[in-house]
Design a protein around this motif. Sequence first.
Motif, PDB file in Angstrom:
ATOM      1  N   THR A 276      55.507  40.159  31.345  1.00 43.02           N
ATOM      2  CA  THR A 276      55.393  38.827  31.006  1.00 43.02           C
ATOM      3  C   THR A 276      56.143  37.844  31.886  1.00 43.02           C
ATOM      4  N   ALA A 277      56.777  38.325  32.981  1.00 42.51           N
ATOM      5  CA  ALA A 277      57.360  37.480  33.953  1.00 42.51           C
ATOM      6  C   ALA A 277      56.151  36.778  35.074  1.00 42.51           C
ATOM      7  N   ALA A 278      56.540  36.129  35.855  1.00 44.63           N
ATOM      8  CA  ALA A 278      55.638  35.731  37.010  1.00 44.63           C
ATOM      9  C   ALA A 278      55.065  37.051  37.838  1.00 44.63           C
ATOM     10  N   ARG A 279      53.880  36.783  38.084  1.00 40.35           N
ATOM     11  CA  ARG A 279      53.440  37.745  38.842  1.00 40.35           C
ATOM     12  C   ARG A 279      52.426  37.217  40.177  1.00 40.35           C
ATOM     13  N   GLY A 280      52.223  37.851  41.058  1.00 40.21           N
ATOM     14  CA  GLY A 280      51.419  37.434  42.273  1.00 40.21           C
ATOM     15  C   GLY A 280      49.917  37.811  41.853  1.00 40.21           C
ATOM     16  N   LEU A 281      48.999  37.581  42.811  1.00 39.22           N
ATOM     17  CA  LEU A 281      47.660  37.787  42.800  1.00 39.22           C
ATOM     18  C   LEU A 281      47.453  39.466  43.099  1.00 39.22           C
ATOM     19  N   LEU A 282      48.187  39.963  43.675  1.00 43.36           N
ATOM     20  CA  LEU A 282      48.031  41.305  44.187  1.00 43.36           C
ATOM     21  C   LEU A 282      48.644  42.176  43.322  1.00 43.36           C
ATOM     22  N   ALA A 283      48.110  43.345  42.809  1.00 43.96           N
ATOM     23  CA  ALA A 283      48.984  44.377  42.081  1.00 43.96           C
ATOM     24  C   ALA A 283      49.951  44.842  42.597  1.00 43.96           C
ATOM     25  N   ARG A 284      51.081  45.656  41.910  1.00 46.12           N
ATOM     26  CA  ARG A 284      51.995  46.417  42.587  1.00 46.12           C
ATOM     27  C   ARG A 284      51.883  47.580  42.724  1.00 46.12           C
ATOM     28  N   SER A 285      50.976  48.423  42.253  1.00 44.05           N
ATOM     29  CA  SER A 285      50.616  49.718  42.220  1.00 44.05           C
ATOM     30  C   SER A 285      49.150  49.875  41.906  1.00 44.05           C
ATOM     31  N   PRO A 286      48.532  51.176  42.160  1.00 42.86           N
ATOM     32  CA  PRO A 286      47.283  51.405  41.523  1.00 42.86           C
ATOM     33  C   PRO A 286      47.201  51.786  40.070  1.00 42.86           C
ATOM     34  N   ALA A 287      48.474  51.741  39.583  1.00 46.51           N
ATOM     35  CA  ALA A 287      48.745  52.003  38.036  1.00 46.51           C
ATOM     36  C   ALA A 287      48.157  50.708  37.324  1.00 46.51           C
ATOM     37  N   ASP A 288      48.220  49.735  38.008  1.00 49.07           N
ATOM     38  CA  ASP A 288      47.862  48.341  37.332  1.00 49.07           C
ATOM     39  C   ASP A 288      46.259  48.161  37.265  1.00 49.07           C
ATOM     40  N   PHE A 289      45.570  48.937  37.956  1.00 53.04           N
ATOM     41  CA  PHE A 289      44.133  49.258  37.812  1.00 53.04           C
ATOM     42  C   PHE A 289      43.636  50.236  36.818  1.00 53.04           C
ATOM     43  N   ALA A 290      44.466  50.799  35.928  1.00 45.04           N
ATOM     44  CA  ALA A 290      44.252  51.952  35.144  1.00 45.04           C
ATOM     45  C   ALA A 290      43.067  51.498  34.246  1.00 45.04           C
ATOM     46  N   ASP A 291      42.909  50.277  33.586  1.00 42.00           N
ATOM     47  CA  ASP A 291      41.794  49.978  32.654  1.00 42.00           C
ATOM     48  C   ASP A 291      40.577  49.243  33.582  1.00 42.00           C
ATOM     49  N   SER A 292      40.588  49.419  34.800  1.00 40.02           N
ATOM     50  CA  SER A 292      39.470  48.560  35.502  1.00 40.02           C
ATOM     51  C   SER A 292      38.385  49.511  36.095  1.00 40.02           C
ATOM     52  N   ALA A 293      38.207  50.653  35.554  1.00 40.73           N
ATOM     53  CA  ALA A 293      37.134  51.615  35.870  1.00 40.73           C
ATOM     54  C   ALA A 293      35.468  51.099  35.433  1.00 40.73           C
ATOM     55  N   ASP A 294      35.563  49.993  34.962  1.00 37.89           N
ATOM     56  CA  ASP A 294      34.112  49.728  34.442  1.00 37.89           C
ATOM     57  C   ASP A 294      34.068  48.170  34.990  1.00 37.89           C
TER      58      ASP A 294
ATOM     59  N   ASP B 102      35.396  40.529  50.363  1.00 32.90           N
ATOM     60  CA  ASP B 102      35.644  39.300  49.611  1.00 32.90           C
ATOM     61  C   ASP B 102      35.414  39.800  47.935  1.00 32.90           C
ATOM     62  N   ASP B 103      35.739  41.025  47.862  1.00 34.14           N
ATOM     63  CA  ASP B 103      35.360  41.551  46.482  1.00 34.14           C
ATOM     64  C   ASP B 103      36.542  41.273  45.484  1.00 34.14           C
ATOM     65  N   HIS B 104      36.277  40.442  44.626  1.00 31.59           N
ATOM     66  CA  HIS B 104      37.479  39.719  43.583  1.00 31.59           C
ATOM     67  C   HIS B 104      37.906  40.592  42.674  1.00 31.59           C
ATOM     68  N   SER B 105      37.201  42.007  42.559  1.00 34.82           N
ATOM     69  CA  SER B 105      37.665  42.955  41.702  1.00 34.82           C
ATOM     70  C   SER B 105      39.153  43.417  42.339  1.00 34.82           C
ATOM     71  N   LEU B 106      39.480  43.091  43.408  1.00 33.35           N
ATOM     72  CA  LEU B 106      40.829  43.349  43.737  1.00 33.35           C
ATOM     73  C   LEU B 106      42.057  42.511  42.851  1.00 33.35           C
ATOM     74  N   PHE B 107      41.518  41.545  42.579  1.00 33.81           N
ATOM     75  CA  PHE B 107      42.467  40.569  41.737  1.00 33.81           C
ATOM     76  C   PHE B 107      42.282  41.152  40.208  1.00 33.81           C
ATOM     77  N   ALA B 108      41.373  42.073  39.812  1.00 32.95           N
ATOM     78  CA  ALA B 108      40.968  42.593  38.355  1.00 32.95           C
ATOM     79  C   ALA B 108      41.666  43.334  37.946  1.00 32.95           C
ATOM     80  N   TRP B 109      42.967  43.381  37.847  1.00 34.19           N
ATOM     81  CA  TRP B 109      44.016  44.471  37.226  1.00 34.19           C
ATOM     82  C   TRP B 109      44.713  43.714  36.075  1.00 34.19           C
ATOM     83  N   SER B 110      45.418  44.675  35.425  1.00 34.17           N
ATOM     84  CA  SER B 110      46.241  43.980  34.478  1.00 34.17           C
ATOM     85  C   SER B 110      47.498  44.631  34.183  1.00 34.17           C
ATOM     86  N   SER B 111      48.403  43.942  33.783  1.00 31.18           N
ATOM     87  CA  SER B 111      49.903  44.361  33.438  1.00 31.18           C
ATOM     88  C   SER B 111      50.302  43.763  32.210  1.00 31.18           C
ATOM     89  N   THR B 112      51.582  44.377  31.813  1.00 30.47           N
ATOM     90  CA  THR B 112      52.138  43.985  30.503  1.00 30.47           C
ATOM     91  C   THR B 112      53.262  43.019  30.816  1.00 30.47           C
TER      92      THR B 112
END
Length: 577
Positions: A249-267, A237-247
Motif C-alpha cells: 500500500t506504500a508508494a511504488r515505482g513503475l517497474l516491479a520489484r521481482s518476477p513474483a509481482d507478475f504471478a497473476d499476469s499470465a493472461d 515498447d511492450d506495456h505489459s512490463l508495467f502490468a504487474w500487481s502488488s499488495t
Amino acid sequence: MRLINTTTLKIEEFFDGHAPKYAILSHRWLDGEVTLQEMQAEPDTTKPGYQKILSTCKQAVSDGLAYAWVDTCCIDKTSSAELSESINSMYRWYAEAHICYAFLSDVDVDDITSSPGEDVFVKSMWFSRGWTLQELLAPEHVTFYNASWHEIGTKASLRVAISAATQIDVAVLEPGANLEDYSIARRMSWASRRVTTRKEDMAYCLLGIFNVNMPMLYGEGNRAFIRLQEEIMRDSDDHSLFAWSSTDTAARGLLARSPADFADSADIDVAPSRWNKEPYAVSNLGLKVQLPMLPWAMDTYLAALDCVRFGNRLGIFLRLLPRENRYARVILNGEDLVVFAGELAAKCTYRNVFVQQRLWGSVLAEERFYGFWMRTLLAPIKSKSTNKNKDEILSEVITRGKWDDEDRLFELAVGDSGTAGAIFLREDGKSTTIKVGLDGAFNPRVQVGGSIFSPEIGNLDIYSQAGRLHPSWMDAPSHSMYLHRGTRLEGLVKDDYSWRITVHNGRIPKVGKMGWIVDIERSGEGGGKDFSRICDGCDGHIYNVWYKCTVCEEFDYCSKCATNASRTHKHTFEIIT
C-alpha cells in the motif's frame, strides 16, 4: 565454450560458432558438485556430482554425441569475467544444444503416465528453480530422466503435465515456438513462482528469455531485476512490463520489484491497437513515459496501458507527488491493475510521467478528500424548505452527490472529475453564482459571480445538471473577473476584488481527512480590523480576530482556522481583537 569429451572425460575448449554437436545437462545443484578445477585435476569419483557428469556423458555416447556440457565443471566460477560471459551466453548454449537432458533427482518413479507418477513429476523441485526455466524453454529437444537415469518422457510428450506444473502455455512447449510472440508480462509470470539461491540470479536467469544482455553485479540485490527491466525497455515498447500487481500500500515505482509481482499476469497480452507511440527514457528524474490519463480520485490518475486481458485494456493508478510531474504508482480502494473501459478514451489527456523507482516503500501522505468543504459562504445557505412559507428564500445547489446545508460538502465520486458542485446563492434580493471544481491537473478552481450556466456544453441542455456542471466554465479567459485559479500545492488566496476568497488544504472535521477548505466573504466584511497578518492555516489575511500562538514565534490563525486548532496546532493561542 568448454565441453566434456564424452569418451575421455577431458575438458576441451572451442570458440563460439565452432563447437561440435553436444548434449547439455539441466539439473539442480546439490552438495558434492564437481568444479572445473577438480575436473581438470583428479576428480573425486565418489562425489554425487561426478556420477551425474558420468551419467550425462554415458547417455550422450548412447545418443551418438562426442561432447557434453555441464555447468558445474564447464565454467570457471573463480573468474567473474568468465562467469558474466557464461551467464549472458547460457540461453544460447542451451538453444544450440543437440539435446538437453533434464535430470530430476527427486523423481524416483519410472512411469509418470499414471496419476500418482504424474503427481510426483509435476512436484519436482526442478520446476521451482529459476535457472531451469530457460533450460526448459531454450532447447528444441528436452528429455527427462528420473533419479535412476531412466528416461520418463520428453518436453513434447509431457507438455500438458509440464504446462500444469509451470503455468507455461502448452504452445510454448511445442517445436518451433517463438518466445517473442508472448508478452513480457506472460513470460515474467512463468518465473513468478520460481526461486534462486541468490537474489540477483532471479534477474540473471531471465536474460535469454527476454533476449537482453547485461553485466553481473553480485551484491546489488533487488536492483538486478530493475536493471533487467530497464534493459528490456531499450528494445521493447511492450506495456505489459508495467502490468504487474502488488499488495504493497506504500508508494511504488513503475517497474516491479521481482518476477513474483507478475504471478497473476499470465493472461495479459499486448494491445492490438497502440495508444502510446513515445519512447521511454530513464534519467535522474526517474523513468519517463507518456501515458493517456484521466483524473480518477484526489491527486490520482487512471493511466491506460497498451496491454489487454481477455480483450479489455488495462490501467494503473498514478498519484501526483509534491514535485512537478512526479508520480508514484499506488493502490486505490484495494485495486491495483484494473480494466480501462473503452469509453474513457475520449476523456484522456496525454501526460509525461516521471516515476522514480526508489520511491518503492515510501509512505505516502494520507489520502485527501476528493472535493471541497464550503466552510464560509457570502450568506447562510438554505436549499430545502422546512415550512410552508411560500415566500421563503431558497438557494439552489447542483451536485452529482449528496448535499447537506449544515455539512456543506461537495464530493466527487471516484472516477469522476471536473466540477464538484455549484450554488445559486440567494439572499435579500441578491443572487450569486458559486462554482468549485478541479481542473485536469487537480488545481482548484472557483467561480464567484457570473452565470450559473456553463459555456461550450455541446448538445447538453443548459438547464440540466450535466449542462450546469459541465467543466467548460474553468476555461474562461485569464482576465475573467469571476474565475479564480488556484494551484494544487498552494491553493488560492484572492483578496483584491469585492470578494475575499481562500482555498487551503486543511483537515475537514466531518470526514476526518485533509482536503480543500473554501472561504468566500466580502472584503472587509463587517468593518473588522485588518491586522496585516497572514494566517498560517489558510494563507488568507487575518481580519477581526487574530489568534497568536503562545509557544511558536510568528504562528498565527484566523478565526476560522482557530476552530480546528485542536487538531492542527495543539498549542494555546492568545486572542487579539
